[in-house]
Design a protein around this motif. Structure first.
Motif, PDB file in Angstrom:
ATOM      1  N   ALA A  72       0.833  -1.205   0.000  1.00 39.00           N
ATOM      2  CA  ALA A  72       0.000   0.000   0.000  1.00 39.00           C
ATOM      3  C   ALA A  72       0.869   1.256   0.000  1.00 39.00           C
ATOM      4  O   ALA A  72       1.919   1.327   0.657  1.00 39.00           O
ATOM      5  N   LYS A  73       0.452   2.257  -0.748  1.00 37.74           N
ATOM      6  CA  LYS A  73       1.190   3.514  -0.843  1.00 37.74           C
ATOM      7  C   LYS A  73       0.748   4.521   0.220  1.00 37.74           C
ATOM      8  O   LYS A  73       1.495   5.453   0.542  1.00 37.74           O
ATOM      9  N   THR A  74      -0.461   4.358   0.733  1.00 39.42           N
ATOM     10  CA  THR A  74      -0.987   5.303   1.727  1.00 39.42           C
ATOM     11  C   THR A  74      -0.987   4.651   3.097  1.00 39.42           C
ATOM     12  O   THR A  74      -1.021   3.422   3.218  1.00 39.42           O
ATOM     13  N   PRO A  75      -0.961   5.448   4.166  1.00 41.21           N
ATOM     14  CA  PRO A  75      -0.948   4.880   5.519  1.00 41.21           C
ATOM     15  C   PRO A  75      -2.169   4.007   5.777  1.00 41.21           C
ATOM     16  O   PRO A  75      -3.276   4.315   5.349  1.00 41.21           O
ATOM     17  N   ARG A  76      -1.968   2.924   6.512  1.00 36.05           N
ATOM     18  CA  ARG A  76      -3.029   1.972   6.821  1.00 36.05           C
ATOM     19  C   ARG A  76      -3.666   2.284   8.166  1.00 36.05           C
ATOM     20  O   ARG A  76      -3.077   2.921   9.037  1.00 36.05           O
ATOM     21  N   GLY A  77      -4.911   1.812   8.352  1.00 30.47           N
ATOM     22  CA  GLY A  77      -5.604   1.981   9.617  1.00 30.47           C
ATOM     23  C   GLY A  77      -5.116   0.989  10.659  1.00 30.47           C
ATOM     24  O   GLY A  77      -4.334   0.069  10.374  1.00 30.47           O
ATOM     25  N   VAL A  95       3.771  -0.248   9.518  1.00 30.03           N
ATOM     26  CA  VAL A  95       3.213   0.093  10.828  1.00 30.03           C
ATOM     27  C   VAL A  95       3.753   1.439  11.300  1.00 30.03           C
ATOM     28  O   VAL A  95       3.014   2.268  11.853  1.00 30.03           O
ATOM     29  N   LEU A  96       5.030   1.686  11.070  1.00 29.58           N
ATOM     30  CA  LEU A  96       5.601   2.987  11.435  1.00 29.58           C
ATOM     31  C   LEU A  96       4.886   4.112  10.691  1.00 29.58           C
ATOM     32  O   LEU A  96       4.498   5.127  11.294  1.00 29.58           O
ATOM     33  N   LYS A  97       4.693   3.925   9.406  1.00 32.10           N
ATOM     34  CA  LYS A  97       4.034   4.961   8.599  1.00 32.10           C
ATOM     35  C   LYS A  97       2.593   5.165   9.048  1.00 32.10           C
ATOM     36  O   LYS A  97       2.116   6.307   9.175  1.00 32.10           O
ATOM     37  N   GLY A  98       1.878   4.070   9.301  1.00 31.15           N
ATOM     38  CA  GLY A  98       0.484   4.188   9.707  1.00 31.15           C
ATOM     39  C   GLY A  98       0.323   4.843  11.067  1.00 31.15           C
ATOM     40  O   GLY A  98      -0.564   5.673  11.271  1.00 31.15           O
ATOM     41  N   PRO A 123     -13.061   6.965  13.898  1.00 25.19           N
ATOM     42  CA  PRO A 123     -14.175   6.648  13.002  1.00 25.19           C
ATOM     43  C   PRO A 123     -13.821   5.634  11.921  1.00 25.19           C
ATOM     44  O   PRO A 123     -14.717   5.066  11.296  1.00 25.19           O
ATOM     45  N   ARG A 124     -12.531   5.375  11.696  1.00 24.63           N
ATOM     46  CA  ARG A 124     -12.120   4.387  10.699  1.00 24.63           C
ATOM     47  C   ARG A 124     -12.103   2.964  11.258  1.00 24.63           C
ATOM     48  O   ARG A 124     -11.799   2.018  10.542  1.00 24.63           O
TER      49      ARG A 124
END
Length: 780
Positions: A247-252, A280-283, A302-303
């Motif tokens: 994934a390129k965007t941060p994860r929940g 995990v660091l990025k998220g 909310p996510r």
């Protein structure tokens, strides 16, 4: 295996196979079937004319018998058609109303009884239920079920005949917050209604001449699916995990939590993968920036599903699980999204402390919610301990919350400025001593918390070392699985295969009938059907799992889980291959579920929940004597009586003894929910037949704030219950320090007592001591 050995798994359970019932019956008077006030067979022209029936459509139903069903309106609305009729009642004594339904029918619609224009019972979770709440699967395939409701004495007293209606409405979604969410349209016909009866004995006995179905002979073992499902599980996990890794965007936090768990799973693409740590660091960095912008996300993101239950617990556990590979990165500087920088260690600690402390100050009373909140409080603290040990609660203090949630020590409520607030005093336990959850009374589906308890146990383990968790919690988990095992009974699955199902009829918060196919624990979003058994390897739990394997119901449960695409399900499936492999390696266990066909007679009670289970020959009986008495002592019990040829579901009157508070609760004019201020109001001139009934309130312990109308575990619980149901006389003492006397039935010299397995004399009243139950078998 010996019969007694099969039952030795159940605390306080005694085998009664040694009783010679036939010999005892020879000297006991038999109990005649109660006379009916009136009977109406639908589809019978003469009977319908005699009862002035109008409405409904005649159909040919089960066993080719006639019935009537109600139809949706031409333009579907929330309600459908209705039928009306008159029936005789007894003017001098309390009356009941029973309907006959075909157990193979499936319908989402509700059938609701009205008497003299007023509604009997409540549409959702009242102490008096509607006639039929709808079902998604056959509730008793090939046989009839009889549903009994009490009629208010204020309505029947002095009357010889009453005007009844059976109305219908579409399904309800109990969590809906507005009309469109809550009440759905009625779009299809109801199930068939075969007969109606009025009578004066709560234990309805079908007329001898009525045609009944037969139990399925030797239901087959499910043929498919098989262990190929495990390969599909790995395929799904591999696909989903690769999606997160790339994934390129941060994860929940749900995805971060899954990655952190998978980092310890050897077959997983995340296994010891540096990319998993980076994601995990990025998220988490992204989460911190969101937190600085809106601190409320630490309380309810909310996510995240059910956000106020979880807080940042999953993120906290992800941090703890990856504490070793993360160490080189924790003191790096990150920005807060507003131009300031601080170390990652300080940033994450700040938001996890906010989440943990919010949960400390907002704990939940209901057991399942209490467990979830306290689990995530603990998870957040574990994350803090991995980052900044000085900011973490000491481990014994953190585990205090878990112990309270699991009934290992008294639950003291939320933390206040001066310590725990103790809203239910200092001696309220979330679980009974016998291992059932304790909200108010017994709960079926919401009491199936073995998955949550396993997560709690796992949270106390060292990362990657699943057998290192808290020994007290592990023992409590095993005890709970044994207690839940009593509430499993044989009933074929939707395809007619051999199965065991969870008992839900006598559950306070249950609306799903029949219960799901369940052996040890239910499969769902938090774990598999063998999650807890694989965690404890308790021989009793292992035996339940092996029974499920023998019936080939496990792989079907996994296949059903995989139909849902949520991250929670993906996470629940992660451990399935190892769980199955571990249990397959265990030696054969002699233990099986006690309601298994062919097993010996037994009776078991949990007085703290006010619930009873027994097996006698081919009959199985579940009773909730403390039944949805939220506001006052209602004198009502819920009964599920399962016989080979028919099923009986009833709310019946019982005798109670209790210490009165001097206060009363007056039933309001509610027709919808039996709690929560009656829920949403229904349109039109809708009124309850129970309005104005006064219920006495039991004594509330000193120090607990209470006023009439508040839901409270003490308000509606009696100290002693007496119920005569057919051949059984039940006396239950729910107190910790009182002894009650149960009056023996007239005409009996002695009778078998099912819990002790002994024959007891009945010349004098029976003394029933604290937290004990007597079940006399008095013959047919």
């Amino acid at each position: 295996f010996g019969l007694r050995n099969r039952l030795s798994l159940i605390p306080s359970l005694r085998c009664t196979a040694t009783l010679t019932i036939a010999a005892l019956l020879a000297c006991l008077p038999l109990r005649a079937a109660p006379a009916f006030s009136d009977t109406l067979n639908f589809g019978d022209d003469a009977a319908e004319k005699a009862h002035a029936l109008t409405g409904g459509e005649v159909i040919k139903g089960g066993l080719d018998l006639p019935a009537r069903r109600l139809l949706p309106l031409a333009v579907p609305e929330w309600q459908g058609g209705k039928m009306a009729f008159t029936m005789k009642v007894d003017p001098a004594v309390p009356n009941y109303f029973t309907v006959r339904l075909w157990g193979s029918d499936v319908s989402p619609n509700k059938l609701i009884l009205f008497c003299e224009g007023k509604q009997i019972g409540y549409r959702h979770l009242g102490d008096i239920d509607v006639l039929d709440g709808g079902c998604e699967e056959p509730s008793y395939a090939g046989r009839f079920l009889y549903v009994t409701s009490p009629l208010p004495e204020a309505v029947t007293k002095g009357k010889m005949e009453l005007y009844f209606e059976i109305r219908t409405n579409g399904p309800i979604w109990g969590y809906g917050t507005n009309w469109e969410q809550y009440q759905k349209l009625m779009k299809e016909p109801t199930r068939g209604i075969y007969a109606a009866y009025t009578h004066t004995d709560g234990c309805f006995v079908p007329p001898a001449a009525e045609k009944q179905g037969e139990p399925p002979a030797n239901p087959p073992v499910r043929k498919s699916p098989g262990d190929e499902v495990l390969a599909k599980v790995k395929e799904r996990l591999t696909r989903d995990l690769n999606g997160i890794l790339n994934a390129k965007t941060p994860r929940g936090q749900e995805e971060m939590h899954l990655l952190a768990r998978a980092w310890h799973v050897p077959w997983s693409p995340a296994f010891q993968n540096k990319v998993a740590v980076q994601q995990v660091l990025k998220g988490a960095d992204d989460f911190f920036r969101r937190f600085r912008k809106d601190p409320k996300v630490a309380e309810a993101d909310p996510r995240t599903a059910n956000p106020d239950w979880f807080g940042l617990g999953m993120l906290g556990e992800a941090t703890a699980l990856l504490r070793e590979p993360m160490q080189p990165f924790l003191d790096e500087k990150i920005d807060d999204g507003a131009g300031k920088t601080l170390t990652r260690r300080a940033a994450w600690t700040e938001m996890l402390v906010a989440s943990r402390d919010n949960h400390r100050h907002h704990r939940r009373q209901y057991t399942n919610q209490c467990m979830i909140v306290d689990l995530n409080l603990y998870r957040a603290n574990r994350g803090i301990a991995a980052l900044t040990p000085a900011s973490a609660l000491p481990e014994p203090q953190a585990r205090r919350y878990l112990y309270e949630a699991l009934g290992l020590q008294p639950w003291l409520g939320s933390d206040g400025e001066k310590g725990p607030l103790k809203p239910l005093g200092d001696d309220y336990w979330q679980l009974t001593a016998k291992g059932l959850t304790k909200e108010l009374g017994f709960v079926g589906y919401y009491g199936e918390v073995l998955d949550w308890v396993t997560q709690i146990y796992t949270a106390t383990c060292e990362p990657g070392k699943p057998a290192t968790g808290d020994a007290k919690i592990k023992a409590q988990l095993a005890r709970m699985e044994v207690a839940r095992g009593i509430f499993r009974y044989p009933l074929t699955d939707a395809e007619g295969n051999r199965a065991m199902r969870a008992e839900t009829i006598v559950g306070w918060r249950d609306t799903h009938f029949p219960g799901d196919v369940t052996y040890g624990e239910k499969a769902g979003r938090q774990g598999s059907a063998i999650y807890s058994a694989s965690a404890t390897l308790d021989p009793r739990s292992v035996g339940f799992a092996q029974q499920m394997f023998a019936d080939n119901q496990f792989f079907h449960s996994v296949e059903a889980q995989m139909k849902e695409g949520s991250w929670l399900i993906t996470s629940a499936l992660l451990g399935v291959p190892e769980q199955y492999e571990l249990l397959q390696a265990q030696p054969p266990s002699r233990y099986r579920l006690p309601m298994t066909p062919g097993f010996p007679d037994f009776a078991w009670a949990d007085e703290e929940d006010g619930v009873l289970a027994l097996r006698h020959g081919e009959e199985m009986l579940y009773v909730s004597l403390y039944w949805r008495a939220r506001f006052g002592v209602n004198g009502l019990a819920r009964v599920h009586d399962i016989t080979p040829r028919f099923d009986r579901i009833a709310v019946v009157r019982e005798e109670t003894q209790f210490e009165a508070s001097g206060m009363e609760y007056t039933r309001p004019d509610w027709v919808n929910m039996g709690f929560g201020n009656g829920g949403l109001r229904y349109p039109g001139d809708q009124h309850s037949a129970h309005t104005g009934e006064k219920l006495p309130i039991a004594k509330i312990p000193t120090g607990i704030d209470f006023k009439p109308g508040q839901e409270n575990i003490h308000a509606g619980k009696a100290g002693f219950y007496t119920l005569r149901h057919g051949a059984y006389l039940i006396g239950m003492n729910t107190t910790k320090d009182k002894t009650f006397e149960m009056k023996p039935p007239a005409g009996f010299v002695q009778a078998p007592e099912m819990i002790s397995g002994k024959t007891v004399p009945l010349a004098a009243p029976l003394k029933v001591g604290p937290r004990s139950t007597v079940v006399l078998y008095l013959g047919k």
